[in-house]
Design a protein around this motif. Structure first.
Motif, PDB file in Angstrom:
ATOM      1  N   LEU A 261       0.813  -1.194   0.000  1.00  0.00           N
ATOM      2  CA  LEU A 261       0.000   0.000   0.000  1.00  0.00           C
ATOM      3  C   LEU A 261       0.852   1.251   0.000  1.00  0.00           C
ATOM      4  CD1 LEU A 261      -3.280   0.097   1.764  1.00  0.00           C
ATOM      5  CD2 LEU A 261      -1.975   2.137   1.884  1.00  0.00           C
ATOM      6  N   THR A 262       1.912   1.230   0.819  1.00  0.00           N
ATOM      7  CA  THR A 262       2.781   2.406   0.863  1.00  0.00           C
ATOM      8  C   THR A 262       3.455   2.630  -0.474  1.00  0.00           C
ATOM      9  OG1 THR A 262       3.265   1.629   3.069  1.00  0.00           O
ATOM     10  CG2 THR A 262       4.448   3.552   2.309  1.00  0.00           C
ATOM     11  N   LEU A 265       0.807   4.083  -2.883  1.00  0.00           N
ATOM     12  CA  LEU A 265       0.436   5.475  -2.672  1.00  0.00           C
ATOM     13  C   LEU A 265       1.601   6.416  -2.906  1.00  0.00           C
ATOM     14  CD1 LEU A 265      -1.910   5.333   0.392  1.00  0.00           C
ATOM     15  CD2 LEU A 265      -2.451   5.866  -1.960  1.00  0.00           C
ATOM     16  N   TRP A 266       2.779   6.055  -2.357  1.00  0.00           N
ATOM     17  CA  TRP A 266       3.953   6.905  -2.599  1.00  0.00           C
ATOM     18  C   TRP A 266       4.291   6.921  -4.075  1.00  0.00           C
ATOM     19  CZ3 TRP A 266       6.272  10.702  -0.394  1.00  0.00           C
ATOM     20  CH2 TRP A 266       7.568  11.048  -0.755  1.00  0.00           C
ATOM     21  N   PHE A 385      -9.087   6.833   3.568  1.00  0.00           N
ATOM     22  CA  PHE A 385      -9.136   7.704   4.739  1.00  0.00           C
ATOM     23  C   PHE A 385      -9.710   6.970   5.928  1.00  0.00           C
ATOM     24  CE2 PHE A 385      -8.982  11.545   6.932  1.00  0.00           C
ATOM     25  CZ  PHE A 385     -10.176  11.808   7.551  1.00  0.00           C
ATOM     26  N   ASN A 386     -10.737   6.131   5.622  1.00  0.00           N
ATOM     27  CA  ASN A 386     -11.305   5.354   6.696  1.00  0.00           C
ATOM     28  C   ASN A 386     -10.299   4.346   7.247  1.00  0.00           C
ATOM     29  OD1 ASN A 386     -13.182   4.279   8.422  1.00  0.00           O
ATOM     30  ND2 ASN A 386     -13.971   2.846   6.921  1.00  0.00           N
ATOM     31  N   TRP A 387      -9.464   3.814   6.343  1.00  0.00           N
ATOM     32  CA  TRP A 387      -8.479   2.831   6.776  1.00  0.00           C
ATOM     33  C   TRP A 387      -7.441   3.476   7.672  1.00  0.00           C
ATOM     34  CZ3 TRP A 387      -3.201   1.924   5.653  1.00  0.00           C
ATOM     35  CH2 TRP A 387      -2.754   0.632   5.919  1.00  0.00           C
ATOM     36  N   SER A 388      -6.924   4.609   7.213  1.00  0.00           N
ATOM     37  CA  SER A 388      -5.977   5.324   8.068  1.00  0.00           C
ATOM     38  C   SER A 388      -6.017   6.790   7.696  1.00  0.00           C
ATOM     39  CB  SER A 388      -4.569   4.781   7.875  1.00  0.00           C
ATOM     40  OG  SER A 388      -3.626   5.683   8.392  1.00  0.00           O
ATOM     41  N   THR A 389      -6.070   7.657   8.694  1.00  0.00           N
ATOM     42  CA  THR A 389      -6.288   9.067   8.413  1.00  0.00           C
ATOM     43  C   THR A 389      -5.164   9.682   7.604  1.00  0.00           C
ATOM     44  OG1 THR A 389      -6.964   8.985  10.707  1.00  0.00           O
ATOM     45  CG2 THR A 389      -7.321  11.040   9.557  1.00  0.00           C
ATOM     46  N   PHE A 390      -3.932   9.165   7.749  1.00  0.00           N
ATOM     47  CA  PHE A 390      -2.795   9.851   7.148  1.00  0.00           C
ATOM     48  C   PHE A 390      -2.662   9.597   5.670  1.00  0.00           C
ATOM     49  CE2 PHE A 390      -1.200  11.499  10.972  1.00  0.00           C
ATOM     50  CZ  PHE A 390      -1.480  10.579  11.952  1.00  0.00           C
ATOM     51  N   THR A 391      -3.485   8.659   5.122  1.00  0.00           N
ATOM     52  CA  THR A 391      -3.362   8.430   3.682  1.00  0.00           C
ATOM     53  C   THR A 391      -3.810   9.634   2.899  1.00  0.00           C
ATOM     54  OG1 THR A 391      -5.538   7.440   3.745  1.00  0.00           O
ATOM     55  CG2 THR A 391      -3.652   5.964   3.779  1.00  0.00           C
ATOM     56  N   THR A 393      -2.973  12.650   3.077  1.00  0.00           N
ATOM     57  CA  THR A 393      -1.889  13.500   2.579  1.00  0.00           C
ATOM     58  C   THR A 393      -1.390  12.973   1.251  1.00  0.00           C
ATOM     59  OG1 THR A 393      -0.563  12.250   4.128  1.00  0.00           O
ATOM     60  CG2 THR A 393      -0.972  14.551   4.657  1.00  0.00           C
ATOM     61  N   LEU A 394      -1.132  11.652   1.189  1.00  0.00           N
ATOM     62  CA  LEU A 394      -0.578  11.099  -0.045  1.00  0.00           C
ATOM     63  C   LEU A 394      -1.577  11.177  -1.189  1.00  0.00           C
ATOM     64  CD1 LEU A 394       1.312   8.026   1.382  1.00  0.00           C
ATOM     65  CD2 LEU A 394       2.295  10.054   0.390  1.00  0.00           C
TER      66      LEU A 394
ATOM     67  N   ILE B 105       9.365   5.543   1.896  1.00  0.00           N
ATOM     68  CA  ILE B 105       8.580   4.311   1.976  1.00  0.00           C
ATOM     69  C   ILE B 105       8.561   3.796   3.406  1.00  0.00           C
ATOM     70  CG2 ILE B 105       8.330   2.007   1.034  1.00  0.00           C
ATOM     71  CD1 ILE B 105       8.172   3.750  -1.229  1.00  0.00           C
ATOM     72  N   TRP B 108       6.508   6.086   5.673  1.00  0.00           N
ATOM     73  CA  TRP B 108       5.057   5.953   5.592  1.00  0.00           C
ATOM     74  C   TRP B 108       4.593   4.612   6.110  1.00  0.00           C
ATOM     75  CZ3 TRP B 108       1.945   9.804   5.399  1.00  0.00           C
ATOM     76  CH2 TRP B 108       2.346  10.998   4.793  1.00  0.00           C
ATOM     77  N   ILE B 109       5.404   3.544   5.925  1.00  0.00           N
ATOM     78  CA  ILE B 109       5.016   2.254   6.518  1.00  0.00           C
ATOM     79  C   ILE B 109       4.910   2.403   8.025  1.00  0.00           C
ATOM     80  CG2 ILE B 109       5.774  -0.112   6.940  1.00  0.00           C
ATOM     81  CD1 ILE B 109       6.858  -0.293   4.247  1.00  0.00           C
ATOM     82  N   VAL B 111       4.348   5.147   9.722  1.00  0.00           N
ATOM     83  CA  VAL B 111       3.206   5.992  10.091  1.00  0.00           C
ATOM     84  C   VAL B 111       1.910   5.182  10.042  1.00  0.00           C
ATOM     85  CG1 VAL B 111       1.774   7.866   9.208  1.00  0.00           C
ATOM     86  CG2 VAL B 111       4.213   8.191   9.458  1.00  0.00           C
ATOM     87  N   PHE B 112       1.723   4.425   8.928  1.00  0.00           N
ATOM     88  CA  PHE B 112       0.462   3.688   8.807  1.00  0.00           C
ATOM     89  C   PHE B 112       0.356   2.609   9.853  1.00  0.00           C
ATOM     90  CE2 PHE B 112      -0.762   6.158   5.556  1.00  0.00           C
ATOM     91  CZ  PHE B 112      -0.196   5.953   4.326  1.00  0.00           C
ATOM     92  N   ASP B 115      -0.520   4.130  13.148  1.00  0.00           N
ATOM     93  CA  ASP B 115      -1.907   4.587  13.174  1.00  0.00           C
ATOM     94  C   ASP B 115      -2.865   3.414  13.300  1.00  0.00           C
ATOM     95  OD1 ASP B 115      -4.292   5.983  10.970  1.00  0.00           O
ATOM     96  OD2 ASP B 115      -3.878   6.606  13.016  1.00  0.00           O
ATOM     97  N   ARG B 116      -2.603   2.349  12.503  1.00  0.00           N
ATOM     98  CA  ARG B 116      -3.489   1.197  12.549  1.00  0.00           C
ATOM     99  C   ARG B 116      -3.421   0.500  13.888  1.00  0.00           C
ATOM    100  NH1 ARG B 116      -7.538   0.141   9.359  1.00  0.00           N
ATOM    101  NH2 ARG B 116      -7.069  -2.044   9.061  1.00  0.00           N
ATOM    102  N   LYS B 119      -5.418   2.401  16.344  1.00  0.00           N
ATOM    103  CA  LYS B 119      -6.847   2.189  16.149  1.00  0.00           C
ATOM    104  C   LYS B 119      -7.268   0.807  16.639  1.00  0.00           C
ATOM    105  CE  LYS B 119      -8.453   4.277  12.428  1.00  0.00           C
ATOM    106  NZ  LYS B 119      -8.979   4.556  11.086  1.00  0.00           N
ATOM    107  N   TYR B 128     -13.184   2.875  20.645  1.00  0.00           N
ATOM    108  CA  TYR B 128     -13.166   3.518  19.328  1.00  0.00           C
ATOM    109  C   TYR B 128     -14.551   3.996  18.981  1.00  0.00           C
ATOM    110  CZ  TYR B 128     -12.532   4.084  14.321  1.00  0.00           C
ATOM    111  OH  TYR B 128     -12.484   4.577  13.052  1.00  0.00           O
TER     112      TYR B 128
END
Lengths: 458, 135
Positions: A261-262, A265-266, A385-391, A393-394, B105, B108-109, B111-112, B115-116, B119, B128
């Motif tokens: 995914l990263t 998106l990147w 966005f629902n999966w993770s808020t920070f997506t 930005t990308l 890369i 961002w890995i 960060v995600f 975040d996950r 959550k 939640y």
């Protein structure tokens, strides 16, 4: 099913036996009739699989892609008429036959319910594409383009073959419905991780994912117009379709989706910014394909209903838009025999009707509302966005850059002063206008009924 | 010794941090050495040759549809096909590649994943708040 495959195969004797004067009208008409016939696959049904045979089945994920592949064949034939007009008749027939040879395999790939048949047809589409690129490309770089295409896809699909065979020994069958019924046999261990990677990587190369995308600009740029249309509209979607099928079969329970995914998106962001620095028009459109398909891969990785739906709509809309952009770039190339972006500038006063098509194609490419491109990108953005808020930005920056490079392409080719070294330009032919109409009309009509291609079970 | 005549305004005008010296005030433009003048003459000859080629094609009664520009072709070749052949892995390029290609890369890995996991922890603890309730 057979009522489309048999006419498709019968196109080959048609091209071999048509009289020289009727070669193009015959093939175009025949393929248009097949395309009209294929529209019935979009009819809603309460069966999970339409047209069920032992080896094929069409559901809402396959039917839009199948209709797209049938629709694209007459468009490819029409687009190739100009650059083949000076070839001897037998070579014209060979070219058309190469194009037609891909179609049954693509239809098989999208409609089959068995993984092994899918793999065979997935690989089989490579050979005629390779022939198209390396034999009928225009620059000497087409050889390296063909090698990149072939070996990237082949190397990544060998682990896929091994994993499919392993799955066969574990489950006893490779039928998609049966695999779904059996509980997931992928153990949560190194074997499971490796087999998930193996299953996905082949399609990631095809889709393409950002780190594995090197073959795509080369192949798209060096291919003749029919090859570029085919690659952009159909073969990339094979990768997306494969990812959707595989992730529907065994939802990856491990952490595989993070790197994919990263990267996707990147990669969407990076390839959009590379587009702003391109000197080659076709290369720009090729990188924009990578960007859009990066969004598709990201959506397939998070495996929610909305994201799959968004991925489907984006695949279809991007197929038509990208193919149209390549046709437009080809009209430029046929007039100036150069793909350099700053060479063919200021075309709007010269070819105003073609400027209309340029405008429409670029508007759909930058996801202007109310086109389906926007519906798809919004759906994917919201699901991510629902999966993770920070997506956001990308994805937000990627969409911003998409709009900017599309506008850059439009303004560069259409506006500005006409370069002084172009002394004469042929008029746009009716054939080219018809080609663009047939591209943009499905896109505009689908705005009215997007549930035809959204992969939502009706 | 007495001080010489005061420098003229032109001579007192020297380049500083904000403004460079224009060519008209630079003595080197006027007192050019023979080598420099020869080099200038060669460049002028090349320019004149290119201009002659261009004008021959432009004023041809049957002009070609496109007059090709060799400089443009070389520039396009250098930007598209000659990038990798002229690349050499050096410490600087390896560092830049790691920083701008691999670094984001991994960033961002991380960060995600963070975040996950946050959550997931909130869901496990039942804290939640679903933003869009189905009720």
């Amino acid at each position: 099913m057979l009522k489309v495959i048999f006419p498709m195969i019968m196109l080959i004797p048609m091209t071999l036996l048509s009289p020289q004067k009727l070669l193009w009208p015959n093939t175009t008409m025949h393929s248009l009739l097949i395309a009209t016939l294929s529209l019935h696959w979009l009819l809603p049904t309460y069966h999970p699989y339409k047209n069920l045979t032992q080896w094929t089945g069409i559901d809402q994920i396959s039917s839009p892609l199948l209709v797209l592949s049938c629709w694209l064949l007459p468009l490819m034939i029409m687009a190739s008429q100009n650059h083949l007009q000076h070839e001897p008749p037998m070579r014209k027939r060979t070219f058309i036959m190469t194009m037609i040879a891909i179609q049954p395999f693509i239809i098989l790939a999208f409609s089959t319910t068995e993984l092994m048949l899918f793999y065979i047809s997935f690989e089989a589409t490579l050979i005629p594409t390779l022939i198209l690129i390396t034999r009928w490309g225009n620059q000497p770089e087409r050889l390296s383009a063909g090698i990149y295409l072939l070996f990237y896809t082949l190397i990544s699909s060998l682990p896929l073959l091994i994993t499919i065979l392993y799955l066969h020994t574990q489950t006893g069958t490779l039928h998609l419905t049966m695999i779904k019924l059996n509980s997931s046999t992928i153990p949560a261990s190194w074997t499971g991780t490796l087999s998930s990677i193996a299953l996905l990587t082949a399609f990631m190369v095809k889709a393409p994912l950002y780190g594995l995308h090197l073959w795509l600009p080369k192949a798209h740029v060096e291919a003749p117009i029919a090859g570029s249309m085919l690659l952009a509209a159909l073969l990339l979607k094979l990768g997306g379709y494969g990812i959707m099928r595989i992730t529907l079969l065994n939802p990856t329970l491990n952490y595989l989706h993070y790197p994919f995914l990263t990267l996707a998106l990147w990669g969407a962001l990076m390839t959009s910014s590379i587009c702003l620095r391109q000197t080659d028009l076709k290369s720009l459109i090729a990188y924009s394909s990578v960007s859009h398909m990066g969004l598709v891969i990201a959506a397939c990785m998070i495996q929610t209903h909305w994201s799959f739906s968004g991925a489907m709509i984006l695949m279809i809309s991007h197929g038509l838009t990208s193919s149209m952009l390549f046709c437009l770039a080809n009209t430029n190339y046929e007039r100036t025999h150069s793909r350099i972006l700053i060479l063919t500038r200021g075309l709007q006063p010269l070819l105003p009707l073609m400027a209309t098509w340029w405008l429409l194609a670029n508007l759909t490419n930058m996801a202007l509302p109310p086109t389906t491109n926007l519906m798809a990108e919004l759906t994917i953005m919201i699901a991510l966005f629902n999966w993770s808020t920070f997506t956001i930005t990308l994805t937000g920056v990627a969409i911003l850059l998409t709009a900017s490079y599309t506008l850059f392409m439009l303004l560069m080719t259409q506006r500005g002063a006409t370069p002084t070294h172009i002394t004469s330009i042929q008029n746009s032919t009716t054939r080219e206008h018809l080609l663009m109409t047939l591209h943009i009309l499905p896109l505009l009509l689908l705005i009215l009924k997007p549930e035809l291609m959204s992969g939502i079970p009706t | 010794m007495a001080a010489g005549p005061r420098p003229t305004a032109a001579e007192a005008y020297r380049p500083n941090r904000f403004v460079s010296l224009p060519a008209e005030l630079d003595p080197a433009t006027f007192d050019a050495s023979p080598e420099k003048r020869r080099a200038e003459a060669e460049r002028l000859a090349i320019r004149a040759r290119l201009k002659r080629q261009y004008q021959l094609q432009l004023n041809n009664p049957n002009p070609p549809a496109i007059i090709e520009d060799p400089a443009l072709l070389r520039w396009a070749y250098a930007r598209t096909q000659n990038v990798y052949p002229t690349f050499r892995p050096t410490p600087k390029t390896s560092f830049l590649g790691a920083l701008f290609a691999v670094g984001p890369i991994l960033f961002w890995i991380a960060v995600f994943k963070a975040d996950r996991d946050r959550k997931e922890k909130l869901i496990q603890e039942g804290k939640y708040e679903r933003p869009f309730s189905v009720f």
